[in-house]
Design a protein around this motif. Structure first.
Motif, PDB file in Angstrom:
ATOM      1  N   TYR A   1     -52.531  50.404  -0.902  1.00 26.05           N
ATOM      2  CA  TYR A   1     -52.985  49.793   0.504  1.00 26.05           C
ATOM      3  C   TYR A   1     -51.756  50.306   1.353  1.00 26.05           C
ATOM      4  O   TYR A   1     -51.806  50.763   2.429  1.00 26.05           O
ATOM      5  CB  TYR A   1     -53.127  48.265   0.732  1.00 26.05           C
ATOM      6  CG  TYR A   1     -53.949  47.829   1.529  1.00 26.05           C
ATOM      7  CD1 TYR A   1     -54.634  48.599   2.445  1.00 26.05           C
ATOM      8  CD2 TYR A   1     -53.235  46.689   2.222  1.00 26.05           C
ATOM      9  CE1 TYR A   1     -55.492  48.021   3.445  1.00 26.05           C
ATOM     10  CE2 TYR A   1     -53.807  46.330   3.430  1.00 26.05           C
ATOM     11  CZ  TYR A   1     -55.047  46.812   4.050  1.00 26.05           C
ATOM     12  OH  TYR A   1     -55.607  46.429   5.430  1.00 26.05           O
TER      13      TYR A   1
ATOM     14  N   GLN B   1     -52.262  47.504  -6.354  1.00 23.49           N
ATOM     15  CA  GLN B   1     -53.155  47.487  -5.230  1.00 23.49           C
ATOM     16  C   GLN B   1     -52.413  47.670  -4.028  1.00 23.49           C
ATOM     17  O   GLN B   1     -53.065  48.050  -2.968  1.00 23.49           O
ATOM     18  CB  GLN B   1     -54.306  46.198  -5.461  1.00 23.49           C
ATOM     19  CG  GLN B   1     -54.987  46.282  -6.715  1.00 23.49           C
ATOM     20  CD  GLN B   1     -56.094  47.508  -6.466  1.00 23.49           C
ATOM     21  OE1 GLN B   1     -56.505  47.798  -5.376  1.00 23.49           O
ATOM     22  NE2 GLN B   1     -56.304  48.488  -7.514  1.00 23.49           N
ATOM     23  N   ALA B   2     -51.548  46.731  -4.017  1.00 24.91           N
ATOM     24  CA  ALA B   2     -50.388  46.753  -2.820  1.00 24.91           C
ATOM     25  C   ALA B   2     -49.837  48.129  -2.415  1.00 24.91           C
ATOM     26  O   ALA B   2     -49.993  48.574  -1.138  1.00 24.91           O
ATOM     27  CB  ALA B   2     -49.596  45.877  -2.985  1.00 24.91           C
TER      28      ALA B   2
ATOM     29  N   PHE C   1     -46.781  43.510   3.055  1.00 22.99           N
ATOM     30  CA  PHE C   1     -47.918  43.683   2.060  1.00 22.99           C
ATOM     31  C   PHE C   1     -47.784  42.645   0.952  1.00 22.99           C
ATOM     32  O   PHE C   1     -46.775  42.658   0.240  1.00 22.99           O
ATOM     33  CB  PHE C   1     -47.996  45.106   1.385  1.00 22.99           C
ATOM     34  CG  PHE C   1     -48.505  46.295   2.584  1.00 22.99           C
ATOM     35  CD1 PHE C   1     -49.820  46.526   2.856  1.00 22.99           C
ATOM     36  CD2 PHE C   1     -47.346  46.594   3.338  1.00 22.99           C
ATOM     37  CE1 PHE C   1     -50.019  47.550   3.683  1.00 22.99           C
ATOM     38  CE2 PHE C   1     -47.414  47.673   4.360  1.00 22.99           C
ATOM     39  CZ  PHE C   1     -48.887  47.827   4.566  1.00 22.99           C
TER      40      PHE C   1
ATOM     41  N   TYR D   1     -56.217  43.028   0.340  1.00 20.35           N
ATOM     42  CA  TYR D   1     -56.554  44.251  -0.422  1.00 20.35           C
ATOM     43  C   TYR D   1     -56.682  43.493  -1.931  1.00 20.35           C
ATOM     44  O   TYR D   1     -56.585  42.359  -1.994  1.00 20.35           O
ATOM     45  CB  TYR D   1     -55.224  45.166  -0.793  1.00 20.35           C
ATOM     46  CG  TYR D   1     -54.019  44.505  -0.860  1.00 20.35           C
ATOM     47  CD1 TYR D   1     -53.302  44.063  -2.213  1.00 20.35           C
ATOM     48  CD2 TYR D   1     -52.967  44.204   0.295  1.00 20.35           C
ATOM     49  CE1 TYR D   1     -52.508  43.643  -2.420  1.00 20.35           C
ATOM     50  CE2 TYR D   1     -51.718  43.407  -0.080  1.00 20.35           C
ATOM     51  CZ  TYR D   1     -51.472  43.232  -1.281  1.00 20.35           C
ATOM     52  OH  TYR D   1     -50.175  42.419  -1.656  1.00 20.35           O
TER      53      TYR D   1
ATOM     54  N   ALA E   1     -52.248  53.908   1.919  1.00 18.89           N
ATOM     55  CA  ALA E   1     -53.420  54.002   2.827  1.00 18.89           C
ATOM     56  C   ALA E   1     -53.158  53.791   4.407  1.00 18.89           C
ATOM     57  O   ALA E   1     -53.535  54.188   5.304  1.00 18.89           O
ATOM     58  CB  ALA E   1     -54.666  53.306   2.071  1.00 18.89           C
ATOM     59  N   TYR E   2     -52.445  52.592   4.412  1.00 18.66           N
ATOM     60  CA  TYR E   2     -51.973  52.354   5.889  1.00 18.66           C
ATOM     61  C   TYR E   2     -51.199  53.192   6.513  1.00 18.66           C
ATOM     62  O   TYR E   2     -51.177  53.481   7.747  1.00 18.66           O
ATOM     63  CB  TYR E   2     -51.308  50.811   5.736  1.00 18.66           C
ATOM     64  CG  TYR E   2     -51.553  50.005   7.039  1.00 18.66           C
ATOM     65  CD1 TYR E   2     -52.709  49.258   6.871  1.00 18.66           C
ATOM     66  CD2 TYR E   2     -50.691  49.834   8.087  1.00 18.66           C
ATOM     67  CE1 TYR E   2     -53.147  48.470   8.184  1.00 18.66           C
ATOM     68  CE2 TYR E   2     -50.826  49.027   9.116  1.00 18.66           C
ATOM     69  CZ  TYR E   2     -52.090  48.498   9.165  1.00 18.66           C
ATOM     70  OH  TYR E   2     -52.366  47.597  10.286  1.00 18.66           O
TER      71      TYR E   2
END
Length: 182
Positions: A61, A57-58, A30, A51, A64-65
């Motif tokens: 993500y 933010q990373a 990421f 993203y 979420a991933y």
């Protein structure tokens, strides 16, 4: 098989290049960095950069991933997968562990920075405080005490005068040559 999640914004290219992954491992990196993206392409790592820019933010993500992968794997496949996170971000690490535990995955956390505890600088103790601390029992305020505390003659005298003026110390009733706390 390992599924390796790399917070490249946190660890950087140097640490990313140290990761040893086999051909059957899946490596998810990421980052928004072009140089890291090129490195990922050369090493067949999956680079994720779609993203939003901004703080954490990373991290969002990555979680979420991870959640999406954990939700799609059945229990049997999940048991054969080792999830790894490369990051030094303690909040991301806590969230990663939580998601793995919640859905039954096993995870390893690899921190790339040494977990050395940096000592807090010792509080500077004034000469007055040093002298006051020595006067639990009657004591002579002489050159021996001055040398013991490592104070110059002027700093020692000034501190003694400050303590006496503030009525924090007084002469001992036992001996006029010794001083004690009030």
């Amino acid at each position: 098989m390992n599924m390796i999640f790399v917070d490249a914004e946190n660890i950087g290219l140097k640490e990313l290049s140290k990761i040893e992954a086999t051909i059957i491992d899946k490596v998810f990196v990421f980052t928004k960095s072009d140089s890291i993206a090129q490195f990922c392409e050369q090493n067949l790592y999956h680079c994720l950069s779609d993203y939003p820019s901004g703080a954490n933010q990373a991290d969002f993500y990555i979680i979420a991933y991870l959640s999406r992968i954990l939700a799609t794997l059945d229990r049997k496949k999940l048991a054969s997968v080792k999830l790894k996170l490369y990051s030094n971000d303690l909040n991301l690490i806590a969230a990663f562990k939580f998601q793995c535990n919640l859905l039954g995955g096993t995870c390893d956390i690899i921190k790339t920075k040494n977990n050395t505890v940096v000592p807090i600088a010792a509080k500077t103790v004034s000469p007055s405080e040093q002298i006051y601390a020595q006067l639990h029992s009657p004591q002579a305020l002489n050159q021996e005490l001055q040398a013991k505390l490592g104070l110059s003659k002027s700093a020692f005298t000034r501190a003694v005068n400050e303590l006496a003026k503030a009525n924090k110390i007084c002469r001992s009733p036992e001996s006029k040559k010794k001083w004690v706390r009030r």
